[in-house]
Scaffold this active site. Structure first.
Site, PDB file in Angstrom:
ATOM      1  N   HIS A   1       7.811  -5.028  -3.666  1.00 33.06           N
ATOM      2  CA  HIS A   1       8.253  -3.665  -3.153  1.00 33.06           C
ATOM      3  C   HIS A   1       8.866  -3.048  -4.533  1.00 33.06           C
ATOM      4  O   HIS A   1       9.724  -3.925  -5.022  1.00 33.06           O
ATOM      5  CB  HIS A   1       9.019  -3.629  -2.137  1.00 33.06           C
ATOM      6  CG  HIS A   1       9.105  -2.379  -1.585  1.00 33.06           C
ATOM      7  ND1 HIS A   1       9.918  -1.427  -2.055  1.00 33.06           N
ATOM      8  CD2 HIS A   1       8.216  -1.784  -0.437  1.00 33.06           C
ATOM      9  CE1 HIS A   1       9.644  -0.188  -1.299  1.00 33.06           C
ATOM     10  NE2 HIS A   1       8.786  -0.220  -0.391  1.00 33.06           N
TER      11      HIS A   1
ATOM     12  N   ASP B   1       4.292  -3.961   5.255  1.00 33.93           N
ATOM     13  CA  ASP B   1       2.910  -3.958   5.696  1.00 33.93           C
ATOM     14  C   ASP B   1       2.358  -5.156   5.875  1.00 33.93           C
ATOM     15  O   ASP B   1       1.400  -5.363   6.419  1.00 33.93           O
ATOM     16  CB  ASP B   1       2.130  -3.581   4.133  1.00 33.93           C
ATOM     17  CG  ASP B   1       2.423  -2.031   4.053  1.00 33.93           C
ATOM     18  OD1 ASP B   1       2.378  -1.146   4.826  1.00 33.93           O
ATOM     19  OD2 ASP B   1       2.541  -1.390   2.801  1.00 33.93           O
TER      20      ASP B   1
HETATM   21  N1  ACO Z   1       1.608 -11.410  -4.877  1.00 30.22           N
HETATM   22  C1  ACO Z   1       1.981 -11.997  -6.150  1.00 30.22           C
HETATM   23  N2  ACO Z   1       2.592 -11.840  -7.012  1.00 30.22           N
HETATM   24  C2  ACO Z   1       3.493 -10.743  -6.948  1.00 30.22           C
HETATM   25  C3  ACO Z   1       3.365  -9.684  -6.050  1.00 30.22           C
HETATM   26  C4  ACO Z   1       2.479  -9.932  -5.014  1.00 30.22           C
HETATM   27  N3  ACO Z   1       2.102  -9.599  -3.748  1.00 30.22           N
HETATM   28  N4  ACO Z   1       4.139  -8.801  -5.993  1.00 30.22           N
HETATM   29  C5  ACO Z   1       4.485  -8.883  -7.269  1.00 30.22           C
HETATM   30  N5  ACO Z   1       4.140 -10.098  -7.865  1.00 30.22           N
HETATM   31  C6  ACO Z   1       4.211 -10.545  -8.984  1.00 30.22           C
HETATM   32  C7  ACO Z   1       3.888  -9.803 -10.406  1.00 30.22           C
HETATM   33  O1  ACO Z   1       2.667 -10.369 -10.503  1.00 30.22           O
HETATM   34  C8  ACO Z   1       4.910  -9.929 -11.468  1.00 30.22           C
HETATM   35  O2  ACO Z   1       4.937 -11.264 -12.286  1.00 30.22           O
HETATM   36  P1  ACO Z   1       5.071 -11.924 -13.590  1.00 30.22           P
HETATM   37  O3  ACO Z   1       6.396 -11.050 -13.897  1.00 30.22           O
HETATM   38  O4  ACO Z   1       4.751 -13.044 -13.772  1.00 30.22           O
HETATM   39  O5  ACO Z   1       4.038 -10.486 -14.290  1.00 30.22           O
HETATM   40  C9  ACO Z   1       6.170  -9.899 -10.685  1.00 30.22           C
HETATM   41  O6  ACO Z   1       5.988 -10.334  -9.347  1.00 30.22           O
HETATM   42  C10 ACO Z   1       6.825  -8.756 -10.847  1.00 30.22           C
HETATM   43  O7  ACO Z   1       5.664  -7.551  -9.998  1.00 30.22           O
HETATM   44  P2  ACO Z   1       5.664  -6.098 -10.346  1.00 30.22           P
HETATM   45  O8  ACO Z   1       4.222  -5.921  -9.916  1.00 30.22           O
HETATM   46  O9  ACO Z   1       6.251  -5.928 -11.848  1.00 30.22           O
HETATM   47  O10 ACO Z   1       6.503  -5.533  -9.272  1.00 30.22           O
HETATM   48  P3  ACO Z   1       6.657  -4.154  -8.983  1.00 30.22           P
HETATM   49  O11 ACO Z   1       7.944  -3.899  -8.412  1.00 30.22           O
HETATM   50  O12 ACO Z   1       6.069  -3.198 -10.052  1.00 30.22           O
HETATM   51  O13 ACO Z   1       5.518  -3.856  -7.882  1.00 30.22           O
HETATM   52  C11 ACO Z   1       4.286  -3.733  -5.833  1.00 30.22           C
HETATM   53  C12 ACO Z   1       5.731  -3.677  -6.490  1.00 30.22           C
HETATM   54  C13 ACO Z   1       3.301  -2.881  -6.558  1.00 30.22           C
HETATM   55  C14 ACO Z   1       4.297  -3.430  -4.454  1.00 30.22           C
HETATM   56  C15 ACO Z   1       3.621  -5.260  -6.115  1.00 30.22           C
HETATM   57  O14 ACO Z   1       4.533  -6.133  -5.730  1.00 30.22           O
HETATM   58  C16 ACO Z   1       2.374  -5.294  -5.286  1.00 30.22           C
HETATM   59  O15 ACO Z   1       1.342  -5.037  -5.864  1.00 30.22           O
HETATM   60  N6  ACO Z   1       2.360  -5.841  -4.118  1.00 30.22           N
HETATM   61  C17 ACO Z   1       1.156  -6.057  -3.268  1.00 30.22           C
HETATM   62  C18 ACO Z   1       0.709  -4.703  -2.650  1.00 30.22           C
HETATM   63  C19 ACO Z   1       1.668  -4.357  -1.588  1.00 30.22           C
HETATM   64  O16 ACO Z   1       1.851  -4.942  -0.742  1.00 30.22           O
HETATM   65  N7  ACO Z   1       1.906  -2.840  -1.562  1.00 30.22           N
HETATM   66  C20 ACO Z   1       2.788  -2.504  -0.491  1.00 30.22           C
HETATM   67  C21 ACO Z   1       4.102  -1.897  -1.046  1.00 30.22           C
HETATM   68  S1  ACO Z   1       4.982  -1.618   0.181  1.00 30.22           S
HETATM   69  C22 ACO Z   1       4.778   0.055   0.573  1.00 30.22           C
HETATM   70  O17 ACO Z   1       4.151   0.709  -0.107  1.00 30.22           O
HETATM   71  C23 ACO Z   1       4.885   0.472   2.234  1.00 30.22           C
END
Ligand code: ACO
Length: 388
Positions: A270, A324
């Site tokens: 998140h 979610d």
């Molecule tokens: N699964 C696996 N790895 C993940 C996940 C995930 N769900 N989320 C983050 N990571 C990893 C990234 O690959 C990244 O790794 P790295 O540093 O080796 O490159 C690290 O964790 C940081 O992740 P970011 O994407 O930079 O985190 P950010 O805060 O920008 O993104 C987000 C948050 C977009 C929600 C992301 O976690 C994601 O895509 N999650 C999956 C989709 C999801 O569940 N969305 C719902 C969000 S909640 C809502 O809207 C109500």
């Protein structure tokens, strides 16, 4: 000097594309405490609201900013019950929709249509906006349920004003009164999704509000924005993952393979929460109870293993389950089809949207950001007959 000339001369400004670090207003509606994993509506912790309150009371808290007195709550419940009915013309509109129309598109269209039946549509006073908010919030569950019945070839059910919003919504959707656990879970899900500070859809509503468009227009903008998979759709993806995994014994290897291939597991991570999303923890408990009631313990077990594996592998990166992950599972266990997940999100979030819009209007300012022009500035116009 025009803005175009100016922007090509000045040094490139810092561009904040997603407005990640930009505050657009002061607000006393909602606090998302990403470090401690707390979510507060007007200062009240959602854990208390989920346990002791109701969706109707939560709406009251969000919009009025205080707890209602006993009589005020009874009156609010009565008013929501009454405003749930929709005009026959609106039902006619729902019947016109193509069979395969996405329910979120139908909801967006229907809310837009509803405005034409509200005599106070263009009354900009706070009191009128409060009444419109109550009518609109009341009607959204009926719209979603009525359209779902129509597309299934079933009779549209009229609302029962004696029931609460959550219970009546499930009744209008399925045709039978839900068991007490299902009604409670639906109520809690609506409470938990009712607001989440200045997210994309609340901002879209705010932009529309800033032009002094009417309340309905702001909510149409919000629904349109919620539709996108980066906002309203992650719970569908999370549930699909669980259904794909199917059996508990496949769950750990699925997660490990996905992570090894640099894939994402939906329902985790998140932008704001860097710890457990408190909404996920609450829904997890209810999903467990529902899975036992429905005899679908295996699916819940899949979810638990996915959760444990992701947390084990990624907690160092502050990746934990978000709302979610368990909301999709919860709705599935309530017997709700996938394409209603986002409309249900809207049924709940309309409470927060209207609260934000009404708050913004107290100190309105037209939202008008800038873009930094990088295109040509001296093109010569060539008449069409002389173009190659
Ligand atoms: N699964 C696996 N790895 C993940 C996940 C995930 N769900 N989320 C983050 N990571 C990893 C990234 O690959 C990244 O790794 P790295 O540093 O080796 O490159 C690290 O964790 C940081 O992740 P970011 O994407 O930079 O985190 P950010 O805060 O920008 O993104 C987000 C948050 C977009 C929600 C992301 O976690 C994601 O895509 N999650 C999956 C989709 C999801 O569940 N969305 C719902 C969000 S909640 C809502 O809207 C109500």
């Amino acid at each position: 000097m025009s803005i175009t000339e100016k922007s090509t001369i000045e040094a490139r400004p810092k561009i904040d594309k997603g407005l990640d670090d930009i505050y657009v207003k002061e607000s006393s509606i909602c606090l998302v405490d990403g470090r401690e994993g707390r979510l507060l509506y007007r200062g009240w912790d959602i854990r208390d609201l989920a346990q002791h309150s109701s969706f109707e009371e939560t709406i009251y808290i969000l919009i009025h900013g205080r707890l209602p007195a006993k009589e005020e709550l009874a009156e609010a419940k009565r008013a929501f019950g009454e405003s749930r009915a929709i005009d026959p013309e609106v039902v006619k509109l729902l019947r016109c929709m193509p069979e395969d129309a996405p329910p979120i598109d139908v909801l967006r269209t229907a809310v837009s249509f509803l405005s034409n039946f509200d005599k106070e549509r263009d009354d900009p006073t706070r009191a009128a906006n409060m009444r419109k908010a109550q009518r609109l919030i009341g009607k959204m569950p009926t719209l979603v349920a009525a359209h779902h019945r129509i597309r299934q070839g079933k009779r549209v059910l009229v609302p029962d004003p004696k029931l609460g919003i959550a219970e009546d919504f499930l009744r209008m959707l399925t045709g039978k009164r839900p068991d007490p656990l299902s009604a409670k879970v639906m109520d809690v899900a609506l409470i938990l999704h009712a607001d989440h500070s200045m997210n994309a859809s609340a901002f879209a509503a705010t932009v529309a509000a800033s032009t002094l468009a009417d309340l309905y227009s702001t909510i149409v903008a919000a629904i349109a924005t919620l539709k996108g998979p980066l906002h309203g759709g992650a719970n569908e993806a999370a549930l699909k993952t669980m259904l794909t995994i199917g059996k508990p014994e496949n769950a750990e290897s699925y997660v490990l393979n996905t992570l090894q291939n640099h894939g994402k597991i939906f329902g985790f991570g998140h932008r704001v929460y860097k710890t457990w999303d408190p909404r996920a923890l609450i829904l997890r408990e209810y999903a467990k109870q529902l899975s036992e009631l429905r005899g679908e313990e295996d699916l819940f077990h899949v979810a638990e293993i996915v959760q444990d594996t992701v947390v084990r592998e990624l907690s160092a990166k502050h990746i934990y389950p978000n709302v979610d992950f368990y909301s999709g599972l919860t709705y599935h266990l309530l017997g709700i089809p996938l394409d209603l997940f986002t409309p249900i999100f809207a049924v709940s979030r309309v409470a927060g949207w209207t609260a934000h819009v009404i708050e913004y209007w107290e100190d309105n300012r037209l939202v008008r950001p800038l873009d930094y022009y990088v295109g040509p500035t001296h093109n010569v116009y060539v008449p069409v007959e002389r173009r190659a």
